[in-house]
Scaffold this motif. Sequence first.
Motif, PDB file in Angstrom:
ATOM      1  N   MET A  13       0.750  -1.077  -0.399  1.00 25.04           N
ATOM      2  CA  MET A  13      -0.177   0.032   0.022  1.00 25.04           C
ATOM      3  C   MET A  13       0.328   1.330   0.137  1.00 25.04           C
ATOM      4  SD  MET A  13      -2.813   1.212   2.109  1.00 25.04           S
ATOM      5  CE  MET A  13      -4.070  -0.619   2.466  1.00 25.04           C
ATOM      6  N   THR A  14       0.555   1.318  -0.814  1.00 23.41           N
ATOM      7  CA  THR A  14       1.307   3.168  -0.947  1.00 23.41           C
ATOM      8  C   THR A  14       1.100   4.301   0.634  1.00 23.41           C
ATOM      9  OG1 THR A  14       0.252   4.224  -2.431  1.00 23.41           O
ATOM     10  CG2 THR A  14       1.485   3.294  -3.047  1.00 23.41           C
ATOM     11  N   ALA A  15       1.360   5.288   0.278  1.00 26.71           N
ATOM     12  CA  ALA A  15       1.243   6.056   0.752  1.00 26.71           C
ATOM     13  C   ALA A  15       0.469   6.532   1.346  1.00 26.71           C
ATOM     14  CB  ALA A  15       2.626   7.532   1.890  1.00 26.71           C
ATOM     15  N   PRO A  16       0.130   7.641  -0.324  1.00 26.69           N
ATOM     16  CA  PRO A  16      -0.880   8.230  -0.194  1.00 26.69           C
ATOM     17  C   PRO A  16      -2.537   7.445  -0.125  1.00 26.69           C
ATOM     18  CG  PRO A  16       0.022   8.523  -2.055  1.00 26.69           C
ATOM     19  CD  PRO A  16       0.693   7.453  -1.253  1.00 26.69           C
ATOM     20  N   ASP A  17      -2.306   5.815  -0.523  1.00 25.35           N
ATOM     21  CA  ASP A  17      -3.358   4.993  -0.112  1.00 25.35           C
ATOM     22  C   ASP A  17      -4.142   4.137   1.606  1.00 25.35           C
ATOM     23  OD1 ASP A  17      -4.119   4.806  -2.620  1.00 25.35           O
ATOM     24  OD2 ASP A  17      -3.015   2.999  -3.239  1.00 25.35           O
ATOM     25  N   ALA A  18      -2.162   4.555   1.906  1.00 28.61           N
ATOM     26  CA  ALA A  18      -2.449   4.159   3.289  1.00 28.61           C
ATOM     27  C   ALA A  18      -3.311   5.460   4.481  1.00 28.61           C
ATOM     28  CB  ALA A  18      -0.877   3.836   4.391  1.00 28.61           C
ATOM     29  N   ALA A  19      -3.043   6.541   3.788  1.00 29.25           N
ATOM     30  CA  ALA A  19      -3.827   8.068   4.430  1.00 29.25           C
ATOM     31  C   ALA A  19      -4.924   7.878   4.290  1.00 29.25           C
ATOM     32  CB  ALA A  19      -2.963   9.695   3.994  1.00 29.25           C
ATOM     33  N   ALA A  20      -5.626   7.441   2.576  1.00 34.14           N
ATOM     34  CA  ALA A  20      -6.880   7.551   2.649  1.00 34.14           C
ATOM     35  C   ALA A  20      -7.310   6.373   3.343  1.00 34.14           C
ATOM     36  CB  ALA A  20      -7.197   7.428   1.100  1.00 34.14           C
ATOM     37  N   PHE A  21      -6.735   5.392   3.469  1.00 34.80           N
ATOM     38  CA  PHE A  21      -8.009   4.620   4.313  1.00 34.80           C
ATOM     39  C   PHE A  21      -7.707   4.383   5.710  1.00 34.80           C
ATOM     40  CE2 PHE A  21      -6.631   0.254   7.109  1.00 34.80           C
ATOM     41  CZ  PHE A  21      -8.063  -0.404   6.567  1.00 34.80           C
ATOM     42  N   ALA A  22      -6.573   5.131   6.554  1.00 35.46           N
ATOM     43  CA  ALA A  22      -6.848   6.038   7.599  1.00 35.46           C
ATOM     44  C   ALA A  22      -7.909   6.640   8.219  1.00 35.46           C
ATOM     45  CB  ALA A  22      -5.507   6.430   8.391  1.00 35.46           C
ATOM     46  N   ALA A  23      -8.175   7.694   6.873  1.00 35.84           N
ATOM     47  CA  ALA A  23      -9.114   9.246   6.640  1.00 35.84           C
ATOM     48  C   ALA A  23     -10.266   7.912   7.057  1.00 35.84           C
ATOM     49  CB  ALA A  23      -9.098  10.042   5.851  1.00 35.84           C
ATOM     50  N   LEU A  24     -10.547   6.822   6.322  1.00 32.73           N
ATOM     51  CA  LEU A  24     -11.651   6.217   5.407  1.00 32.73           C
ATOM     52  C   LEU A  24     -11.910   4.929   7.257  1.00 32.73           C
ATOM     53  CD1 LEU A  24     -14.158   5.263   4.352  1.00 32.73           C
ATOM     54  CD2 LEU A  24     -12.849   3.551   3.563  1.00 32.73           C
ATOM     55  N   GLN A  25     -10.681   4.834   8.281  1.00 33.67           N
ATOM     56  CA  GLN A  25     -11.223   4.164   9.141  1.00 33.67           C
ATOM     57  C   GLN A  25     -11.589   5.510  10.482  1.00 33.67           C
ATOM     58  OE1 GLN A  25      -7.564   2.648  10.164  1.00 33.67           O
ATOM     59  NE2 GLN A  25      -8.555   0.727   9.409  1.00 33.67           N
ATOM     60  N   GLN A  26     -11.610   6.184   9.778  1.00 33.11           N
ATOM     61  CA  GLN A  26     -11.651   7.193  11.072  1.00 33.11           C
ATOM     62  C   GLN A  26     -13.646   7.879  11.354  1.00 33.11           C
ATOM     63  OE1 GLN A  26      -8.552  10.356  10.226  1.00 33.11           O
ATOM     64  NE2 GLN A  26      -7.151   9.815  12.657  1.00 33.11           N
ATOM     65  N   GLN A  27     -12.942   7.945   9.199  1.00 29.18           N
ATOM     66  CA  GLN A  27     -14.763   8.493   9.661  1.00 29.18           C
ATOM     67  C   GLN A  27     -15.963   7.744   9.617  1.00 29.18           C
ATOM     68  OE1 GLN A  27     -14.705   9.521   4.894  1.00 29.18           O
ATOM     69  NE2 GLN A  27     -15.034  11.259   5.681  1.00 29.18           N
ATOM     70  N   VAL A  28     -15.702   5.931   9.573  1.00 26.77           N
ATOM     71  CA  VAL A  28     -16.205   5.228  10.181  1.00 26.77           C
ATOM     72  C   VAL A  28     -16.799   4.630  11.739  1.00 26.77           C
ATOM     73  CG1 VAL A  28     -16.476   2.492  10.594  1.00 26.77           C
ATOM     74  CG2 VAL A  28     -15.800   3.505   7.661  1.00 26.77           C
ATOM     75  N   HIS A  29     -15.464   5.455  12.211  1.00 20.43           N
ATOM     76  CA  HIS A  29     -15.517   5.211  13.615  1.00 20.43           C
ATOM     77  C   HIS A  29     -16.901   6.338  14.248  1.00 20.43           C
ATOM     78  CE1 HIS A  29     -14.425   4.460  17.836  1.00 20.43           C
ATOM     79  NE2 HIS A  29     -14.017   5.718  17.533  1.00 20.43           N
ATOM     80  N   ALA A  30     -16.458   7.899  13.416  1.00 18.67           N
ATOM     81  CA  ALA A  30     -17.032   8.702  14.341  1.00 18.67           C
ATOM     82  C   ALA A  30     -18.552   8.460  13.925  1.00 18.67           C
ATOM     83  CB  ALA A  30     -17.155   9.861  13.304  1.00 18.67           C
ATOM     84  N   LEU A  31     -18.858   7.441  12.684  1.00 19.29           N
ATOM     85  CA  LEU A  31     -20.138   7.426  12.464  1.00 19.29           C
ATOM     86  C   LEU A  31     -20.974   6.456  13.464  1.00 19.29           C
ATOM     87  CD1 LEU A  31     -20.010   7.146   8.425  1.00 19.29           C
ATOM     88  CD2 LEU A  31     -21.759   9.074  10.486  1.00 19.29           C
ATOM     89  N   LYS A  32     -20.289   5.239  13.292  1.00 14.63           N
ATOM     90  CA  LYS A  32     -20.222   3.996  14.008  1.00 14.63           C
ATOM     91  C   LYS A  32     -20.411   5.301  15.852  1.00 14.63           C
ATOM     92  CE  LYS A  32     -19.560  -0.267  16.963  1.00 14.63           C
ATOM     93  NZ  LYS A  32     -17.998  -0.444  16.597  1.00 14.63           N
ATOM     94  N   ALA A  33     -19.831   5.392  16.107  1.00 19.88           N
ATOM     95  CA  ALA A  33     -19.899   6.472  17.861  1.00 19.88           C
ATOM     96  C   ALA A  33     -21.208   7.034  17.242  1.00 19.88           C
ATOM     97  CB  ALA A  33     -18.771   7.532  17.555  1.00 19.88           C
ATOM     98  N   GLN A  34     -22.371   7.871  16.260  1.00 22.28           N
ATOM     99  CA  GLN A  34     -22.968   8.921  16.407  1.00 22.28           C
ATOM    100  C   GLN A  34     -24.374   8.345  16.046  1.00 22.28           C
ATOM    101  OE1 GLN A  34     -22.901  10.942  12.495  1.00 22.28           O
ATOM    102  NE2 GLN A  34     -23.637  12.631  13.501  1.00 22.28           N
ATOM    103  N   VAL A  35     -23.926   6.915  15.852  1.00 25.05           N
ATOM    104  CA  VAL A  35     -25.437   5.804  15.217  1.00 25.05           C
ATOM    105  C   VAL A  35     -25.430   5.646  16.276  1.00 25.05           C
ATOM    106  CG1 VAL A  35     -26.267   4.151  14.940  1.00 25.05           C
ATOM    107  CG2 VAL A  35     -25.126   5.191  12.459  1.00 25.05           C
TER     108      VAL A  35
END
Length: 165
Positions: free
Chosen positions: A1-23
């Motif tokens: 995984m390239t650095a931009p892909d890793a950063a995008a994946f980390a950002a996606l994980q943060q969004q999923v975590h935030a959405l889960k907490a909100q739900v």
Amino acid sequence: MTAPDAAAFAALQQQVHALKAQVERFDSIEAIRSLRARYHELVNEDAGPRLYELFAPDAAIVYGGRPEVRGRENIRAFFASFPVQSARQFIHNHVVDVEGNHGTGFSYLDGRPVRDGKSYYVVGRFDDEYIRIDGQWMFQRVVLSVHYMIEAAERWDDLIPLKKN
């Protein structure tokens, strides 16, 4: 995984975590609103003596300036003798806030009790504390402040069938 892909994946994980907490927060708020609605359903269906079922084991209630009642068994005894059997209650503007396994809320009461052969209008406010125990939301503390209670011009209790306990 390239650095931009890793950063995008980390950002996606943060969004999923935030959405889960909100739900989860919204689910808790809805469960608490259902708890408050169930309280008034029991009152309105002449099942007031069962209200204690909605309270945590070490819960407390303070109703209209009466002394505090603490503990589920004492709350059971309180509701067994409290005149909710001849009342109809409607709540408005239920505001809830939760954090983890604890919550607070308030709602306004529009009630129609019958006492000593007379019908009344009662307006007040419920201030609640909630607790989640084993995944179930319960009342931890309920304080009812009565703003006013006035006699109604006409009785209503003979207009609807009241269950006989």
